[in-house]
Design a protein around this motif. Structure first.
Motif, PDB file in Angstrom:
ATOM      1  N   GLU A 180       0.863  -1.177   0.000  1.00 30.87           N
ATOM      2  CA  GLU A 180       0.000   0.000   0.000  1.00 30.87           C
ATOM      3  C   GLU A 180       0.905   1.235   0.000  1.00 30.87           C
ATOM      4  OE1 GLU A 180      -4.005   0.257   2.003  1.00 30.87           O
ATOM      5  OE2 GLU A 180      -2.768   1.460   3.356  1.00 30.87           O
ATOM      6  N   LEU A 181       0.774   2.045  -1.052  1.00 31.80           N
ATOM      7  CA  LEU A 181       1.610   3.223  -1.213  1.00 31.80           C
ATOM      8  C   LEU A 181       0.759   4.445  -1.504  1.00 31.80           C
ATOM      9  CD1 LEU A 181       4.410   1.718  -3.511  1.00 31.80           C
ATOM     10  CD2 LEU A 181       4.579   2.205  -1.063  1.00 31.80           C
ATOM     11  N   ARG A 182       1.341   5.607  -1.280  1.00 27.21           N
ATOM     12  CA  ARG A 182       0.684   6.885  -1.582  1.00 27.21           C
ATOM     13  C   ARG A 182       1.151   7.351  -2.959  1.00 27.21           C
ATOM     14  NH1 ARG A 182       1.388  12.633  -0.687  1.00 27.21           N
ATOM     15  NH2 ARG A 182      -0.565  13.563   0.020  1.00 27.21           N
ATOM     16  N   TYR A 183       0.189   7.678  -3.801  1.00 20.38           N
ATOM     17  CA  TYR A 183       0.462   8.177  -5.144  1.00 20.38           C
ATOM     18  C   TYR A 183      -0.178   9.547  -5.296  1.00 20.38           C
ATOM     19  CZ  TYR A 183       1.788   3.431  -6.439  1.00 20.38           C
ATOM     20  OH  TYR A 183       2.400   2.209  -6.517  1.00 20.38           O
ATOM     21  N   GLU A 184       0.516  10.449  -5.942  1.00 20.90           N
ATOM     22  CA  GLU A 184      -0.069  11.742  -6.267  1.00 20.90           C
ATOM     23  C   GLU A 184      -0.465  11.743  -7.729  1.00 20.90           C
ATOM     24  OE1 GLU A 184       1.931  15.255  -4.970  1.00 20.90           O
ATOM     25  OE2 GLU A 184       2.193  14.475  -2.932  1.00 20.90           O
TER      26      GLU A 184
ATOM     27  N   GLU B 188      -4.050  22.004 -12.427  1.00 24.34           N
ATOM     28  CA  GLU B 188      -4.893  22.784 -11.504  1.00 24.34           C
ATOM     29  C   GLU B 188      -5.481  21.909 -10.405  1.00 24.34           C
ATOM     30  OE1 GLU B 188      -5.770  26.135 -11.269  1.00 24.34           O
ATOM     31  OE2 GLU B 188      -4.107  26.425 -12.669  1.00 24.34           O
ATOM     32  N   VAL B 189      -5.870  20.678 -10.754  1.00 27.41           N
ATOM     33  CA  VAL B 189      -6.441  19.731  -9.790  1.00 27.41           C
ATOM     34  C   VAL B 189      -5.356  18.733  -9.422  1.00 27.41           C
ATOM     35  CG1 VAL B 189      -8.185  17.953  -9.400  1.00 27.41           C
ATOM     36  CG2 VAL B 189      -8.753  19.985 -10.764  1.00 27.41           C
ATOM     37  N   ARG B 190      -5.014  18.701  -8.143  1.00 29.17           N
ATOM     38  CA  ARG B 190      -4.003  17.781  -7.645  1.00 29.17           C
ATOM     39  C   ARG B 190      -4.604  16.964  -6.500  1.00 29.17           C
ATOM     40  NH1 ARG B 190      -0.460  20.487  -5.009  1.00 29.17           N
ATOM     41  NH2 ARG B 190       0.937  18.722  -4.795  1.00 29.17           N
ATOM     42  N   PHE B 191      -4.277  15.686  -6.462  1.00 29.36           N
ATOM     43  CA  PHE B 191      -4.838  14.799  -5.443  1.00 29.36           C
ATOM     44  C   PHE B 191      -3.834  13.712  -5.100  1.00 29.36           C
ATOM     45  CE2 PHE B 191      -5.857  13.099  -9.549  1.00 29.36           C
ATOM     46  CZ  PHE B 191      -5.690  11.728  -9.417  1.00 29.36           C
ATOM     47  N   ALA B 192      -4.123  12.983  -4.022  1.00 26.63           N
ATOM     48  CA  ALA B 192      -3.300  11.843  -3.617  1.00 26.63           C
ATOM     49  C   ALA B 192      -4.217  10.706  -3.191  1.00 26.63           C
ATOM     50  CB  ALA B 192      -2.375  12.228  -2.476  1.00 26.63           C
ATOM     51  N   VAL B 193      -3.770   9.494  -3.447  1.00 25.77           N
ATOM     52  CA  VAL B 193      -4.487   8.296  -3.001  1.00 25.77           C
ATOM     53  C   VAL B 193      -3.493   7.332  -2.374  1.00 25.77           C
ATOM     54  CG1 VAL B 193      -6.331   8.463  -4.715  1.00 25.77           C
ATOM     55  CG2 VAL B 193      -4.298   7.133  -5.247  1.00 25.77           C
ATOM     56  N   THR B 194      -3.992   6.521  -1.466  1.00 26.01           N
ATOM     57  CA  THR B 194      -3.193   5.445  -0.880  1.00 26.01           C
ATOM     58  C   THR B 194      -3.900   4.144  -1.212  1.00 26.01           C
ATOM     59  OG1 THR B 194      -2.466   6.909   0.890  1.00 26.01           O
ATOM     60  CG2 THR B 194      -2.207   4.536   1.254  1.00 26.01           C
TER      61      THR B 194
END
Length: 119
Positions: A5-9, A16-22
């Motif tokens: 399980e890793l964090r990805y941006e 303009e739209v930036r997000f992160a998911v794990t």
């Protein structure tokens, strides 16, 4: 293959739209509903607790149709679909993996979901 399980941006095309998911990417999905077939996205499902909108809330436009449960988000500037709030599991997001930075989907199982027949 078990992935950690890793964090990805990720971002839309213009940034303009930036997000992160794990996530550990248990599978990727495609969908044959009228909107998913047209946008041709490859998605990973993540719980809302594993999603973080980093910037660009004001740059998002929302589109709903049919039951108005799913919430599809697009960048107002570049038009890219980075994620949507899911219909069947509204506490989850469907993330367009092609918007993730430095992510290669090779080797992850892809499941075709049937959205076209949902009532």
């Amino acid at each position: 293959m078990i992935r950690p399980e890793l964090r990805y941006e990720g971002s839309c095309h213009c940034g303009e739209v930036r997000f992160a998911v794990t996530t550990d990417f248990p599978e990727l999905t495609t969908c044959d509903c009228s909107i998913c077939a047209r946008k041709n996205a490859l998605m990973v499902k993540v719980h809302e607790s594993a999603f973080e909108l980093l910037s660009g809330a004001d740059s998002l436009s929302e589109y709903q149709f049919h039951t108005h449960t799913a919430r599809h988000f697009f960048c107002k500037t570049c038009g890219i679909y980075p994620f949507h709030r899911k219909r069947v599991t509204p506490d989850h997001f469907g993330i367009n993996v092609f918007c993730l930075h430095d992510f290669d989907p090779a080797g992850i199982a892809v499941r075709a979901t049937v959205g076209k027949g949902m009532a």
